[in-house]
Every structure is written in C-alpha cells, then in structure tokens.
Design an enzyme around this catalytic site. Sequence first.
Site, PDB file in Angstrom:
ATOM      1  CE  LYS A  41      -1.949  -0.829   4.062  1.00 47.79           C
ATOM      2  NZ  LYS A  41      -1.292  -2.067   4.456  1.00 47.79           N
ATOM      3  NE  ARG A  79      -2.864  -1.042  11.074  1.00 49.50           N
ATOM      4  CZ  ARG A  79      -1.850  -0.506  10.390  1.00 49.50           C
ATOM      5  NH1 ARG A  79      -1.957   0.704   9.899  1.00 49.50           N
ATOM      6  NH2 ARG A  79      -0.749  -1.202  10.206  1.00 49.50           N
ATOM      7  NE  ARG A 126       7.738  -2.429   5.446  1.00 50.53           N
ATOM      8  CZ  ARG A 126       6.469  -2.248   5.777  1.00 50.53           C
ATOM      9  NH1 ARG A 126       5.569  -1.958   4.856  1.00 50.53           N
ATOM     10  NH2 ARG A 126       6.096  -2.407   7.018  1.00 50.53           N
ATOM     11  NE  ARG A 147       7.669  -0.094   9.796  1.00 47.19           N
ATOM     12  CZ  ARG A 147       6.412  -0.119   9.356  1.00 47.19           C
ATOM     13  NH1 ARG A 147       6.101   0.411   8.197  1.00 47.19           N
ATOM     14  NH2 ARG A 147       5.460  -0.676  10.064  1.00 47.19           N
ATOM     15  NE  ARG A 201       3.417  -4.582  11.430  1.00 49.75           N
ATOM     16  CZ  ARG A 201       4.310  -4.368  10.465  1.00 49.75           C
ATOM     17  NH1 ARG A 201       5.495  -4.938  10.512  1.00 49.75           N
ATOM     18  NH2 ARG A 201       4.022  -3.582   9.471  1.00 49.75           N
TER      19      ARG A 201
HETATM   20  P1  AMP Z   1       2.119   0.671   9.448  1.00 51.24           P
HETATM   21  O1  AMP Z   1       3.269   1.547   9.111  1.00 51.24           O
HETATM   22  O2  AMP Z   1       0.834   1.123   8.809  1.00 51.24           O
HETATM   23  O3  AMP Z   1       2.408  -0.793   9.239  1.00 51.24           O
HETATM   24  O4  AMP Z   1       1.887   0.852  11.042  1.00 51.24           O
HETATM   25  C1  AMP Z   1       2.878   0.506  11.969  1.00 51.24           C
HETATM   26  C2  AMP Z   1       2.238   0.394  13.354  1.00 51.24           C
HETATM   27  O5  AMP Z   1       1.681   1.667  13.732  1.00 51.24           O
HETATM   28  C3  AMP Z   1       1.084  -0.579  13.452  1.00 51.24           C
HETATM   29  O6  AMP Z   1       1.510  -1.912  13.662  1.00 51.24           O
HETATM   30  C4  AMP Z   1       0.330  -0.020  14.654  1.00 51.24           C
HETATM   31  O7  AMP Z   1       0.996  -0.324  15.876  1.00 51.24           O
HETATM   32  C5  AMP Z   1       0.459   1.479  14.433  1.00 51.24           C
HETATM   33  N1  AMP Z   1      -0.639   2.011  13.597  1.00 51.24           N
HETATM   34  C6  AMP Z   1      -0.529   2.590  12.360  1.00 51.24           C
HETATM   35  N2  AMP Z   1      -1.726   2.976  11.905  1.00 51.24           N
HETATM   36  C7  AMP Z   1      -2.625   2.630  12.857  1.00 51.24           C
HETATM   37  C8  AMP Z   1      -4.033   2.748  12.952  1.00 51.24           C
HETATM   38  N3  AMP Z   1      -4.783   3.287  11.979  1.00 51.24           N
HETATM   39  N4  AMP Z   1      -4.623   2.274  14.085  1.00 51.24           N
HETATM   40  C9  AMP Z   1      -3.900   1.745  15.079  1.00 51.24           C
HETATM   41  N5  AMP Z   1      -2.576   1.590  15.043  1.00 51.24           N
HETATM   42  C10 AMP Z   1      -1.932   2.030  13.948  1.00 51.24           C
END
Ligand code: AMP
Length: 217
Positions: free
Chosen positions: A13, A88, A127, A160, A171
């Site tokens: 994404k 989410r 990644r 990361r 996740r």
């Molecule tokens: P991402 O970069 O989108 O994979 O997000 C990394 C981490 O940030 C996730 O595993 C969550 O811990 C937190 N996170 C990001 N976006 C959200 C969201 N919309 N709701 C809750 N936690 C989030």
Amino acid sequence: MVVILLGPPGVGKGTQAVRLAEEVYAAHVSTGDLLRAARRDGTALGAKAQGFMDAGELVPDDLILDLVREHLKGIAPETTVLFDGFPRTTAQATGLRGVLTEAGRQVNGVVLFVAPDETLVKRLSGRRSCPDCGAVYNVFFNPPGTEDTCDRCGGALVHRADDAPDTVSRRLEVYREQTAPLVSFYEADQAPLERVPADRAVDEVYADFRAVVEGMK
Ligand code: AMP
C-alpha cells in the site's frame, strides 16, 4: 476526493500510495508514518504509541482519530487524500465518517490490495523504509539505486523493528482480527470497493491501482 487503501501489512500500500500521490498531487496520509514521526520528535503521542507499535498491536482508536483530525486540517479541501493504514478498526471507520463530515469530505472509494501471506512475510523481511520521506523499497524486489540510501531524498534507509519475524506474525493476526472486517463494512457502504491483486510487479499493480482510483472520481 478521499480514497482508503486497505490491505495487510507488506501488501505494498505504501509503495503504491507514495507513487500515486506524487503523480496526481494527492496527499498521502499514512498513520504509521505519522506515528513514527511523533516517536522521532519525542511527542506525548509518540510516547503513548511506542509500546503498541513495538508489540505489533494497534494504537488506541481515540489517539488515531485525533491524529487524523488534526492532520487533515493542514490539507487543502480540494486536495485528494489517500489514506494508507487507516482506518484499521470498525470504530476508526465510523469515527472517520464524522471527521470527514466536519471537513466537508466523504469517502469516494476503497482499494483492497490482496496477496497471499507468504508474499507478505517475504516482502516485510526485505523491506527498507525511508524515515524522512516515507518511500519504501525492497532489497529483493525493488532495491534503491544505492544501497541503504533513499532514491527520492537521499535519506538513510532503515529496516523497521516491527518488520522482525515475531512482530510480523502478530501484525498479520491483528490485521485478520481487527482490520479485515472493514471489507464487509465498506462493501455495505455507498462507496465502491475495488480489489487489486498485489502479488505482481510494482508497475503492474500500479497500473491497475491508478485506473481504479481514476474511476472513483
Ligand atoms: P504501518 O506503518 O501502517 O504498518 O503501522 C505501523 C504500526 O503503527 C502498526 O503496527 C500499529 O501499531 C500502528 N498504527 C498505524 N496505523 C494505525 C491505525 N490506523 N490504528 C492503530 N494503530 C496504527
């Protein structure tokens, strides 16, 4: 126009959103990027989010909705917004409706990126992300021109911590339990939901993705 990019971690994404945002002058709003920036800046939000993120759990809905509400205020009303990694949960999706109404906007469409779990795990292990501009690379499928350096802004790329194997499986589980139900949430909604198979080359996925978003105008 507002488009939501839905799909599991590692499906691509972010890669697709960064590219489309650049080509059509849209705002790419990744709550993950905003949270990582808050952590780097040492804000109260960053401190609250840290434990959840490191464990692969979701940050509480009220914090996320406040973050998005504030961030949207800095985006011109006529600018297209691509939400990446948000909403989410069903609570976030419901909250988003209110936030968008306040901003005189609505969801125009949802793009669901689809790929098998083995692809996601492999992509996450390779990644590399740019903490400065949000660009995403993959050492196997989409490497930067110069090792560990961002092609777009020259930033130092990072792997990361939450892309480590144990956190990745949590996740993916969290995605299935808490985020996947949004597919039926939005299917029951007015906005169109389009599926884009993402287990293909970045350019092929992009061609479909862009066409689908153009069709949502
Ligand atoms: P991402 O970069 O989108 O994979 O997000 C990394 C981490 O940030 C996730 O595993 C969550 O811990 C937190 N996170 C990001 N976006 C959200 C969201 N919309 N709701 C809750 N936690 C989030």
